[in-house]
Design an enzyme around this catalytic site. Structure first.
Site, PDB file in Angstrom:
ATOM      1  N   ASP A  36      -0.091  -0.471  -5.106  1.00 54.61           N
ATOM      2  CA  ASP A  36      -1.268   0.078  -5.778  1.00 54.61           C
ATOM      3  C   ASP A  36      -0.993   1.441  -6.405  1.00 54.61           C
ATOM      4  OD1 ASP A  36      -1.054   1.266  -3.268  1.00 54.61           O
ATOM      5  OD2 ASP A  36      -3.113   0.838  -2.647  1.00 54.61           O
ATOM      6  N   HIS A  37      -0.019   2.178  -5.898  1.00 54.13           N
ATOM      7  CA  HIS A  37       0.374   3.480  -6.457  1.00 54.13           C
ATOM      8  C   HIS A  37       1.546   4.002  -5.645  1.00 54.13           C
ATOM      9  CE1 HIS A  37      -1.912   4.689  -2.979  1.00 54.13           C
ATOM     10  NE2 HIS A  37      -2.998   4.150  -3.505  1.00 54.13           N
ATOM     11  N   ASP A  65       0.831  -1.198   0.000  1.00 51.63           N
ATOM     12  CA  ASP A  65       0.000   0.000   0.000  1.00 51.63           C
ATOM     13  C   ASP A  65       0.871   1.256   0.000  1.00 51.63           C
ATOM     14  OD1 ASP A  65      -2.360   1.421   0.055  1.00 51.63           O
ATOM     15  OD2 ASP A  65      -3.138   0.449   1.843  1.00 51.63           O
ATOM     16  N   ASP A  66       0.717   2.095  -1.024  1.00 51.01           N
ATOM     17  CA  ASP A  66       1.382   3.410  -1.074  1.00 51.01           C
ATOM     18  C   ASP A  66       2.898   3.341  -1.247  1.00 51.01           C
ATOM     19  OD1 ASP A  66      -1.174   4.285  -0.525  1.00 51.01           O
ATOM     20  OD2 ASP A  66      -0.627   5.599   1.115  1.00 51.01           O
ATOM     21  N   CYS A  80      -6.333   4.084  -3.551  1.00 52.11           N
ATOM     22  CA  CYS A  80      -6.342   2.642  -3.255  1.00 52.11           C
ATOM     23  C   CYS A  80      -7.406   1.835  -3.977  1.00 52.11           C
ATOM     24  CB  CYS A  80      -6.489   2.435  -1.750  1.00 52.11           C
ATOM     25  SG  CYS A  80      -5.190   3.218  -0.764  1.00 52.11           S
ATOM     26  N   HIS A  86      -9.483  -3.340  -1.644  1.00 50.75           N
ATOM     27  CA  HIS A  86      -9.750  -2.342  -0.609  1.00 50.75           C
ATOM     28  C   HIS A  86     -11.023  -2.766   0.114  1.00 50.75           C
ATOM     29  CE1 HIS A  86      -9.136   1.657   1.173  1.00 50.75           C
ATOM     30  NE2 HIS A  86     -10.447   1.631   1.323  1.00 50.75           N
TER      31      HIS A  86
END
EC number: 3.1.6.13
Length: 550
Positions: free
Chosen positions: A334-335, A45-46, A84, A138
């Site tokens: 995810d990014h 995540d992130d 997300c 998510h």
């Protein structure tokens, strides 16, 4: 020694293991192949590519670097939307956000857009036991409050019990009181349940691997890690890896003069944290005080190193169970996440810092030779060991690729039929793909040849998009609900430039109006790698951009 399990955790594990036994019987009938490759999909995540294997000289990530040394690493992989739920639904279905029609957190694609198949669902339908641990989809409305069960998973997904404390007052401040802070290094023994979500996820994933070792069916195990998502809640000892005097500011910490207001992310989510609120920072541009900027960057990097230890323990267990020679490993995020670049923090934009992600594939016998008997490919590496050497990626591709290509690529690597390309429109088609199949990158003539794969990167384009409720930054600019979206920023990234147009958008019809241009951005990568000098000319319009859209 791991902390004692809660009763809830033991109950979940018992239900899961009994479900595995039932699933094994049914899945074995569906697929009697004994040599099919397993799949371990690790979703973070992130996580921007702030990793040693991506050239970051500061961050300690020895276990992820070790994975990369046996893998194919894509240097230029991009998410399709830097938030997300939309990103995860996009790459797990193989469809772009304009097809899933999910730009926020408030709809379930099977009801809202189309009954699109997912990666785990496709593997399940092809005889795999599919398992989810941690944050894969998510949670919430966007995955039907079930992580897309029962479609995607052979039994209910696992979520760590300590997850519920992530956004509560568990951060001990200088005043000795507990706060809901952005910066939250903790004494693990002092937090509720004496553990953290990612630790629990690793433990449960290892238990599932142990069970699957004797399975006659192949498995698809997705493990989703929370860190470095905010709050930066991690074991406090990881701060020692990053003394504040060694932490620099972003190379471009100011808001660029030519940045259209609609393109700016006002980082409202971090403003909600108690320690950030105490700084009384002006909205929307700030800035955050310099000393606090350094602390944010310190905690992000510390969270990455903490994450690395969890990945290391998971991969070491895969090795110990002698599953490394029969398991594909895919590692991604995810990014990305802005760490002060352009005066921005968090994701929620079309800049590279928000959309650029790590993408690493280990394929036994392809990206690396099969391990010899007793050989360990992934021994656990301690990030606190200063003697550890930086490992170079085994293979690298400079081509631009998209996360939406994950679905066809994993299917092809596992020997499954690659889903067909989607027609336009494809809302009525359950199984198809909008991403490219990346299998050509894995056809190595000789593992000793040039580790940089040949190709013509100028033929490739990565697409991203981000919605806004207004031309100027406001309270919901970061995460507008569908009904509030008035503008969509469509962005094209090539090896030479990033080109973005912000156009009118009708949320009722899900329709972009490329003749209604609100703003534009054009950055040339060679001369402006940080994307600080906007060269867009209003007279260029949106016609060219619309022709280049997928």
């Amino acid at each position: 020694m791991p902390p004692p399990r809660t009763g809830r955790g033991l109950l979940w594990l018992g239900l899961v293991l009994s479900s595995v036994c039932v699933a094994l019987g049914s899945e074995t009938q569906a697929n009697s192949t004994t040599d099919a490759l397993n799949v371990l999909l690790i979703i973070v995540d992130d996580l921007r590519p702030s990793l040693g294997c991506y050239g970051d000289k500061l961050v300690r990530s020895p276990n992820i670097d070790q994975l990369a040394s046996h893998s194919l690493l894509f240097q230029n992989a991009f998410a399709q939307q830097a938030v997300c739920a939309p990103s995860r639904v996009s790459f797990l279905t193989g469809r772009r956000p304009d097809t899933t029609r999910l730009y926020d957190f408030n709809s379930y694609w099977r009801v809202h857009a189309g009954n699109f198949s997912t990666i785990p669902q496709y593997f399940k339908e092809n005889g795999y036991v599919t398992m989810s641990v941690g944050k894969v989809f998510h949670p919430g409305i966007s995955s039907n409050h079930t992580d897309d069960s029962p479609y995607s998973w052979s039994f209910p997904p696992y979520h760590p019990s300590s997850e519920k404390y992530e956004n509560t007052k568990t951060c001990r401040g200088p005043d000795g009181e507990l706060h809901a802070n952005l910066l939250c290094p903790v004494d693990v023994l002092d937090v509720p349940e004496g553990t953290l979500p990612d630790k629990q996820s690793t433990e449960q994933a290892i238990q599932l691997l142990e069970k699957m070792k004797t399975s006659a069916s192949p498995f698809f195990l997705a493990v989703g890690y929370h860190k470095p998502h905010i709050p930066f809640r991690y074991p406090k000892e990881f701060q020692k890896l990053y003394p504040l005097e060694n932490i620099t500011l972003a190379p471009d910490p100011e808001v660029p003069d030519g940045l259209p207001p609609v393109a700016y992310n006002p980082w409202m989510d971090i403003r909600q944290r108690e320690d950030v609120q105490a700084l009384n920072i002006s909205v929307p541009y700030g800035p955050i005080p310099v000393d606090f900027q350094r602390k944010i960057r310190q905690s992000y990097f510390a969270s990455v190193s903490y994450l690395d230890t969890q990945v290391g323990r998971l991969l070491s267990a895969l090795d110990d169970l002698q599953l490394a020679n029969s398991t594909i490993i895919a590692f991604t995020s995810d990014h990305g996440w802005a760490l002060g670049e352009h005066g921005e923090w968090a994701k929620y934009s079309n800049f590279d810092v928000a959309t650029h992600v790590p993408l690493i594939f280990y394929v036994p016998g392809r990206t690396a030779s099969l391990p010899e008997a007793g050989e360990k490919l992934f021994p656990y590496l301690d990030p606190f060991d200063s003697a550890s050497q930086l490992m170079e990626p085994g293979r690298q591709s400079m081509d631009l690729v998209e996360l939406v290509s994950l679905f066809p690529t994993l299917a092809g690597l596992a020997g499954l039929q690659v889903p067909p390309r989607c027609p336009v429109p494809s809302f009525h088609v359950e199984l198809c793909r909008e991403g490219k199949n990346l299998l050509k990158h894995f056809r190595f003539r000789d593992l000793e040849e040039d580790p940089y794969l040949p190709g013509n990167p100028r033929e490739l384009i990565a697409y991203s998009q981000y919605p806004r409720p207004s031309d100027i930054p406001q309270w919901n600019s970061d995460k507008p609900s569908l009904k509030d979206i008035k503008i969509m920023g469509y962005s094209i990234r090539t090896i030479d430039y990033r080109y973005t147009v912000w156009v009118g958008f009708n949320p009722d019809e899900f329709l972009a109006n490329f003749s209604d241009i609100h703003a534009g951005e054009l950055y040339f990568v060679d001369s402006d790698p940080l994307q600080d000098h906007n060269m867009y000319n209003d007279s260029q319009g949106g016609d060219l951009f619309q022709l280049l859209m997928p």
